[in-house]
Design an enzyme around this catalytic site. Structure first.
Site, PDB file in Angstrom:
ATOM      1  N   GLU A 146       0.819  -1.223   0.000  1.00 53.91           N
ATOM      2  CA  GLU A 146       0.000   0.000   0.000  1.00 53.91           C
ATOM      3  C   GLU A 146       0.849   1.268   0.000  1.00 53.91           C
ATOM      4  O   GLU A 146       0.347   2.343  -0.337  1.00 53.91           O
ATOM      5  CB  GLU A 146      -0.924   0.017   1.221  1.00 53.91           C
ATOM      6  CG  GLU A 146      -1.997  -1.056   1.187  1.00 53.91           C
ATOM      7  CD  GLU A 146      -3.009  -0.893   2.314  1.00 53.91           C
ATOM      8  OE1 GLU A 146      -2.642  -1.183   3.477  1.00 53.91           O
ATOM      9  OE2 GLU A 146      -4.147  -0.475   2.032  1.00 53.91           O
TER      10      GLU A 146
ATOM     11  N   TYR B 230     -18.503  25.035  -1.141  1.00 51.46           N
ATOM     12  CA  TYR B 230     -18.119  23.618  -1.174  1.00 51.46           C
ATOM     13  C   TYR B 230     -17.040  23.337  -2.214  1.00 51.46           C
ATOM     14  O   TYR B 230     -16.298  22.374  -2.074  1.00 51.46           O
ATOM     15  CB  TYR B 230     -19.345  22.709  -1.382  1.00 51.46           C
ATOM     16  CG  TYR B 230     -20.309  23.120  -2.471  1.00 51.46           C
ATOM     17  CD1 TYR B 230     -19.967  23.001  -3.812  1.00 51.46           C
ATOM     18  CD2 TYR B 230     -21.566  23.608  -2.151  1.00 51.46           C
ATOM     19  CE1 TYR B 230     -20.854  23.363  -4.810  1.00 51.46           C
ATOM     20  CE2 TYR B 230     -22.465  23.972  -3.144  1.00 51.46           C
ATOM     21  CZ  TYR B 230     -22.104  23.851  -4.476  1.00 51.46           C
ATOM     22  OH  TYR B 230     -22.988  24.217  -5.450  1.00 51.46           O
TER      23      TYR B 230
ATOM     24  N   VAL C 249      -6.774   5.256   8.056  1.00 52.03           N
ATOM     25  CA  VAL C 249      -7.846   6.160   7.628  1.00 52.03           C
ATOM     26  C   VAL C 249      -8.267   7.067   8.787  1.00 52.03           C
ATOM     27  O   VAL C 249      -8.699   8.202   8.567  1.00 52.03           O
ATOM     28  CB  VAL C 249      -9.058   5.381   7.073  1.00 52.03           C
ATOM     29  CG1 VAL C 249      -8.706   4.725   5.749  1.00 52.03           C
ATOM     30  CG2 VAL C 249      -9.583   4.358   8.064  1.00 52.03           C
ATOM     31  N   GLU C 250      -8.129   6.582  10.017  1.00 49.36           N
ATOM     32  CA  GLU C 250      -8.463   7.407  11.181  1.00 49.36           C
ATOM     33  C   GLU C 250      -7.632   8.697  11.200  1.00 49.36           C
ATOM     34  O   GLU C 250      -8.148   9.784  11.487  1.00 49.36           O
ATOM     35  CB  GLU C 250      -8.196   6.634  12.480  1.00 49.36           C
ATOM     36  CG  GLU C 250      -9.229   5.583  12.822  1.00 49.36           C
ATOM     37  CD  GLU C 250      -8.957   4.216  12.189  1.00 49.36           C
ATOM     38  OE1 GLU C 250      -8.139   4.135  11.241  1.00 49.36           O
ATOM     39  OE2 GLU C 250      -9.571   3.236  12.640  1.00 49.36           O
TER      40      GLU C 250
ATOM     41  N   LYS D 237     -12.812   3.527   2.031  1.00 48.47           N
ATOM     42  CA  LYS D 237     -11.707   2.954   1.260  1.00 48.47           C
ATOM     43  C   LYS D 237     -12.309   1.789   0.459  1.00 48.47           C
ATOM     44  O   LYS D 237     -12.370   0.659   0.947  1.00 48.47           O
ATOM     45  CB  LYS D 237     -10.630   2.482   2.246  1.00 48.47           C
ATOM     46  CG  LYS D 237      -9.266   2.250   1.676  1.00 48.47           C
ATOM     47  CD  LYS D 237      -8.281   1.953   2.808  1.00 48.47           C
ATOM     48  CE  LYS D 237      -6.914   1.606   2.268  1.00 48.47           C
ATOM     49  NZ  LYS D 237      -5.980   1.225   3.345  1.00 48.47           N
TER      50      LYS D 237
HETATM   51  N1  LIG Z   1      -9.607   0.715  11.634  1.00 49.92           N
HETATM   52  C1  LIG Z   1      -8.746   0.465  10.602  1.00 49.92           C
HETATM   53  N2  LIG Z   1      -8.514  -0.793  10.241  1.00 49.92           N
HETATM   54  C2  LIG Z   1      -7.676  -1.034   9.214  1.00 49.92           C
HETATM   55  C3  LIG Z   1      -7.034   0.013   8.546  1.00 49.92           C
HETATM   56  C4  LIG Z   1      -7.297   1.338   8.961  1.00 49.92           C
HETATM   57  O1  LIG Z   1      -6.765   2.335   8.417  1.00 49.92           O
HETATM   58  N3  LIG Z   1      -8.159   1.528  10.002  1.00 49.92           N
HETATM   59  N4  LIG Z   1      -6.225  -0.257   7.469  1.00 49.92           N
HETATM   60  C5  LIG Z   1      -6.011  -1.491   7.060  1.00 49.92           C
HETATM   61  C6  LIG Z   1      -5.252  -1.757   5.833  1.00 49.92           C
HETATM   62  O2  LIG Z   1      -4.499  -0.670   5.408  1.00 49.92           O
HETATM   63  C7  LIG Z   1      -6.299  -2.218   4.813  1.00 49.92           C
HETATM   64  O3  LIG Z   1      -7.083  -1.094   4.405  1.00 49.92           O
HETATM   65  C8  LIG Z   1      -5.716  -2.891   3.642  1.00 49.92           C
HETATM   66  O4  LIG Z   1      -6.686  -3.728   3.052  1.00 49.92           O
HETATM   67  C9  LIG Z   1      -6.568  -2.674   7.749  1.00 49.92           C
HETATM   68  N5  LIG Z   1      -7.443  -2.311   8.825  1.00 49.92           N
END
Ligand SMILES: Nc1nc2c(c(=O)[nH]1)N=C([C@H](O)[C@@H](O)CO)CN2
Length: 121
Positions: free
Chosen positions: A21, A53, A72-73, A98
């Site tokens: 990634e 916007y 992502v958090e 995602k």
């Molecule tokens: N709560 C989360 N769980 C996961 C994340 C994330 O960013 N927050 N990321 C991953 C991996 O990057 C995933 O997206 C790859 O498939 C796994 N779990």
């Protein structure tokens, strides 16, 4: 309080915790709701009175497109802070999806709310 929203804003970014990634760009989708009193622009018909916007979208495209967070958090938190601090938004709800990250799912991700949602009622 009224809402200005942005739906399914797609931005390519480096995001993720796995080695593969870190070497690719993945498409993320943002759904954003922002508290804003729309009565003034509704009366003036002036874009300067709005929470624009397009300006918010462009700022996020610049930021997210050059970002490279693992989670992502973390990305969602930074985006919410930009919206609140740079655009004077008191409350924001932001969903960061995602797509395709987990086989069998349409999308995974987070939804966060930050700030106080002012009530007029
Ligand atoms: N709560 C989360 N769980 C996961 C994340 C994330 O960013 N927050 N990321 C991953 C991996 O990057 C995933 O997206 C790859 O498939 C796994 N779990």
């Amino acid at each position: 309080m009224d809402i200005v929203f942005i739906e399914d804003l797609r931005i390519d970014a480096v995001i993720g915790i796995y080695d593969w990634e870190r070497r690719v760009r993945q498409t993320l989708s943002f759904d954003i709701e922002m508290a804003f009193d729309n009565t003034k622009p509704a009366a003036s018909d002036n874009i300067a009175d709005t929470l624009n916007y397009k300006d918010v979208s462009k700022r996020l495209m610049d930021f997210v497109g050059s970002s490279s967070f693992g989670l992502v958090e973390t990305l969602a938190e930074h985006c919410a802070a930009i919206i609140r601090e740079e655009f004077g938004v008191s409350w924001v709800r932001l969903k960061l999806s995602k797509p395709g990250a987990v086989r069998g799912s349409k999308a995974v991700g987070v939804r966060i709310e930050r700030g106080d949602r002012l009530r007029s009622d």
